[in-house]
Scaffold this active site. Sequence first.
Site, PDB file in Angstrom:
ATOM      1  N   ILE A   1      45.952  42.965  33.318  1.00 25.32           N
ATOM      2  CA  ILE A   1      46.555  43.426  34.580  1.00 25.32           C
ATOM      3  C   ILE A   1      46.548  42.258  35.549  1.00 25.32           C
ATOM      4  O   ILE A   1      45.488  41.707  35.839  1.00 25.32           O
ATOM      5  CB  ILE A   1      45.708  44.535  35.256  1.00 25.32           C
ATOM      6  CG1 ILE A   1      45.261  45.580  34.263  1.00 25.32           C
ATOM      7  CG2 ILE A   1      46.433  45.158  36.426  1.00 25.32           C
ATOM      8  CD1 ILE A   1      46.339  46.506  33.865  1.00 25.32           C
TER       9      ILE A   1
ATOM     10  N   GLU B   1      40.292  53.396  36.743  1.00 24.94           N
ATOM     11  CA  GLU B   1      39.747  52.034  36.698  1.00 24.94           C
ATOM     12  C   GLU B   1      38.344  52.008  37.297  1.00 24.94           C
ATOM     13  O   GLU B   1      37.463  51.301  36.819  1.00 24.94           O
ATOM     14  CB  GLU B   1      40.662  51.080  37.460  1.00 24.94           C
ATOM     15  CG  GLU B   1      42.017  50.954  36.804  1.00 24.94           C
ATOM     16  CD  GLU B   1      42.992  50.114  37.603  1.00 24.94           C
ATOM     17  OE1 GLU B   1      44.192  50.364  37.467  1.00 24.94           O
ATOM     18  OE2 GLU B   1      42.566  49.223  38.344  1.00 24.94           O
TER      19      GLU B   1
ATOM     20  N   GLU C   1      46.136  37.378  43.585  1.00 28.05           N
ATOM     21  CA  GLU C   1      46.769  36.057  43.740  1.00 28.05           C
ATOM     22  C   GLU C   1      45.828  35.137  44.501  1.00 28.05           C
ATOM     23  O   GLU C   1      44.898  35.615  45.160  1.00 28.05           O
ATOM     24  CB  GLU C   1      48.078  36.215  44.528  1.00 28.05           C
ATOM     25  CG  GLU C   1      49.037  37.152  43.826  1.00 28.05           C
ATOM     26  CD  GLU C   1      50.397  37.252  44.491  1.00 28.05           C
ATOM     27  OE1 GLU C   1      50.562  36.686  45.598  1.00 28.05           O
ATOM     28  OE2 GLU C   1      51.275  37.882  43.888  1.00 28.05           O
TER      29      GLU C   1
HETATM   30  C1  LIG Z   1      35.455  37.920  36.968  1.00 25.24           C
HETATM   31  C2  LIG Z   1      36.629  38.513  37.705  1.00 25.24           C
HETATM   32  C3  LIG Z   1      37.580  39.226  36.990  1.00 25.24           C
HETATM   33  C4  LIG Z   1      38.698  39.747  37.654  1.00 25.24           C
HETATM   34  N1  LIG Z   1      39.676  40.376  36.921  1.00 25.24           N
HETATM   35  C5  LIG Z   1      40.848  40.690  37.537  1.00 25.24           C
HETATM   36  C6  LIG Z   1      41.965  41.167  36.778  1.00 25.24           C
HETATM   37  O1  LIG Z   1      41.894  41.354  35.561  1.00 25.24           O
HETATM   38  N2  LIG Z   1      43.137  41.407  37.430  1.00 25.24           N
HETATM   39  C7  LIG Z   1      43.269  41.225  38.776  1.00 25.24           C
HETATM   40  O2  LIG Z   1      44.350  41.440  39.293  1.00 25.24           O
HETATM   41  N3  LIG Z   1      42.217  40.800  39.527  1.00 25.24           N
HETATM   42  C8  LIG Z   1      41.021  40.507  38.951  1.00 25.24           C
HETATM   43  N4  LIG Z   1      39.974  40.049  39.693  1.00 25.24           N
HETATM   44  C9  LIG Z   1      40.140  39.894  41.128  1.00 25.24           C
HETATM   45  C10 LIG Z   1      39.351  40.879  41.971  1.00 25.24           C
HETATM   46  O3  LIG Z   1      39.862  42.177  41.814  1.00 25.24           O
HETATM   47  C11 LIG Z   1      39.367  40.371  43.424  1.00 25.24           C
HETATM   48  O4  LIG Z   1      38.546  39.214  43.441  1.00 25.24           O
HETATM   49  C12 LIG Z   1      38.877  41.400  44.411  1.00 25.24           C
HETATM   50  O5  LIG Z   1      39.797  42.458  44.531  1.00 25.24           O
HETATM   51  C13 LIG Z   1      38.641  40.810  45.805  1.00 25.24           C
HETATM   52  O6  LIG Z   1      39.729  40.062  46.231  1.00 25.24           O
HETATM   53  P1  LIG Z   1      39.490  38.562  46.776  1.00 25.24           P
HETATM   54  O7  LIG Z   1      38.687  37.845  45.777  1.00 25.24           O
HETATM   55  O8  LIG Z   1      40.810  37.995  47.155  1.00 25.24           O
HETATM   56  O9  LIG Z   1      38.599  38.757  48.083  1.00 25.24           O
HETATM   57  P2  LIG Z   1      39.114  39.009  49.569  1.00 25.24           P
HETATM   58  O10 LIG Z   1      40.088  40.112  49.595  1.00 25.24           O
HETATM   59  O11 LIG Z   1      39.522  37.692  50.141  1.00 25.24           O
HETATM   60  O12 LIG Z   1      37.756  39.486  50.265  1.00 25.24           O
HETATM   61  C14 LIG Z   1      36.723  38.603  50.700  1.00 25.24           C
HETATM   62  C15 LIG Z   1      35.639  39.438  51.375  1.00 25.24           C
HETATM   63  O13 LIG Z   1      36.193  40.118  52.510  1.00 25.24           O
HETATM   64  C16 LIG Z   1      35.952  41.497  52.396  1.00 25.24           C
HETATM   65  N5  LIG Z   1      37.087  42.261  52.932  1.00 25.24           N
HETATM   66  C17 LIG Z   1      38.411  42.113  52.664  1.00 25.24           C
HETATM   67  N6  LIG Z   1      39.124  43.035  53.297  1.00 25.24           N
HETATM   68  C18 LIG Z   1      38.245  43.808  53.975  1.00 25.24           C
HETATM   69  C19 LIG Z   1      38.370  44.957  54.815  1.00 25.24           C
HETATM   70  N7  LIG Z   1      39.569  45.528  55.067  1.00 25.24           N
HETATM   71  N8  LIG Z   1      37.248  45.505  55.349  1.00 25.24           N
HETATM   72  C20 LIG Z   1      36.038  44.950  55.092  1.00 25.24           C
HETATM   73  N9  LIG Z   1      35.849  43.884  54.302  1.00 25.24           N
HETATM   74  C21 LIG Z   1      36.941  43.323  53.740  1.00 25.24           C
HETATM   75  C22 LIG Z   1      35.797  41.763  50.903  1.00 25.24           C
HETATM   76  O14 LIG Z   1      35.068  42.964  50.668  1.00 25.24           O
HETATM   77  C23 LIG Z   1      35.053  40.519  50.467  1.00 25.24           C
HETATM   78  O15 LIG Z   1      33.682  40.679  50.715  1.00 25.24           O
HETATM   79  C24 LIG Z   1      38.823  39.588  39.054  1.00 25.24           C
HETATM   80  C25 LIG Z   1      37.832  38.903  39.772  1.00 25.24           C
HETATM   81  C26 LIG Z   1      36.752  38.362  39.117  1.00 25.24           C
HETATM   82  C27 LIG Z   1      35.729  37.607  39.918  1.00 25.24           C
END
Ligand SMILES: Cc1cc2nc3c(=O)[nH]c(=O)nc-3n(C[C@H](O)[C@H](O)[C@H](O)COP(=O)(O)OP(=O)(O)OC[C@H]3O[C@@H](n4cnc5c(N)ncnc54)[C@H](O)[C@@H]3O)c2cc1C
Length: 382
Positions: free
Chosen positions: A123, A244, A127
């Site tokens: 999935i 999920e 980005e």
């Molecule tokens: C090992 C691994 C596997 C993964 N596998 C997949 C995959 O298969 N497919 C895929 O699409 N993605 C995948 N991901 C991505 C993962 O789903 C994202 O890292 C996650 O959703 C967080 O997004 P971000 O890293 O951009 O953090 P950000 O969105 O930049 O967030 C940074 C911090 O800010 C906080 N924050 C953001 N918005 C808010 C809000 N509105 N209120 C309060 N706090 C907030 C977050 O909680 C976090 O603590 C994977 C990530 C990892 C590390």
Amino acid sequence: MPNHLWMQEEHHAFADTVRRFLDDEFQPNRDAWKEAGRVPKDFWEKAGALGILGATIPEEHGGLGLTRHFDAVTFLEQAKIGDSGWGFSVHNIATHYITGYGTEQQKARWLPKLASGEMVGAIAMTEPGTGSDLQAVRTTAIPDGNGYLVNGSKTFITNGGSADLLILVAKTDPSVGGKGVSLMVVETEALEGFRVGRKLDKLGMRRNDTAELFFEDVRLPRDHLLGSEEGQGFYQLMRQLPWERLILGYGALGAAQCALKTTLDYVKERKAFGQRIMDFQNTRFKLAEAATKIEILAAFLDQCLTELEQGTLTAEKAAMAKWWGSETQCEIVDECLQLHGGYGYMNEYLIAELFADARVQKIYGGTNEIMKDLIARDLDRG
Ligand SMILES: Cc1cc2nc3c(=O)[nH]c(=O)nc-3n(C[C@H](O)[C@H](O)[C@H](O)COP(=O)(O)OP(=O)(O)OC[C@H]3O[C@@H](n4cnc5c(N)ncnc54)[C@H](O)[C@@H]3O)c2cc1C
């Protein structure tokens, strides 16, 4: 250990099959695959041949047509041996997107290959510039001639390096924000303009080839839009998220059980001050707390699973399962590592792997902050 009331004879038999498969095919290779940073294709195909990959795929499309309880069995068995690197969870989610929203033609084309392991699924939502705020994705799939022209990049994609089929989140109409999001099905083999970037160097989950993906003027045929209507992506994503999140909950439960078991083995052997570590009251209390939390987590997840199968599980309750499950897993694993003393910090001990693997559970699948926000929004609506 939890006695899942929904488990009948057929679930126990399926669990035995999965357990034997993991013992025979996974365990002898666990160190080598950790080193390699991926699980080989023939392991997927063997899982497919046993019906593990296709348990919930309809029979007419090469699966066993069973309920999601059977997938839960596999997630539990995998986690109970202390692995989160084999990316069956995202493969499974990919199959549920196709089962849930695919046209008959799409189901017939892709589900049999996902059931057999001929295709590994992934999935691609996240980005480099956006994770939590999915509506802000910048990858586009613009209608062009007889199909779509895809441009953009994704990161942190589980199974990214080995996936043959991606469920790609992209905007077919960037001018209308979230309403322009669609899900595209991408077959990666020999796809011009598609490139897998770096295999990412992670703290844990080291058997998974989590990767960056790049799309540069990639052409997709029109029938690679999942379903038949553009702009349905957000709705489709929201409908699948409860499942999920339950998957992550069952992964948390199995990992916590694994931590407790390996710690029990350790503290019954290791001695200090002339007695077993197990004999200290602190140890006994910590392990009693862990065992209790495991039972409570299992009961809650099982209730959520029943509601999911009945079609009544709310997004808020699934969010509770995800944040509480992952938090509980991290607490238990941390306490269990502490009971190992310095050995717990050594990579040759399973508890060290469990510790490194656990942390990401609070981040992916929607961060725990986003889970709490979702729950609070519902409370506010009252
Ligand atoms: C090992 C691994 C596997 C993964 N596998 C997949 C995959 O298969 N497919 C895929 O699409 N993605 C995948 N991901 C991505 C993962 O789903 C994202 O890292 C996650 O959703 C967080 O997004 P971000 O890293 O951009 O953090 P950000 O969105 O930049 O967030 C940074 C911090 O800010 C906080 N924050 C953001 N918005 C808010 C809000 N509105 N209120 C309060 N706090 C907030 C977050 O909680 C976090 O603590 C994977 C990530 C990892 C590390």
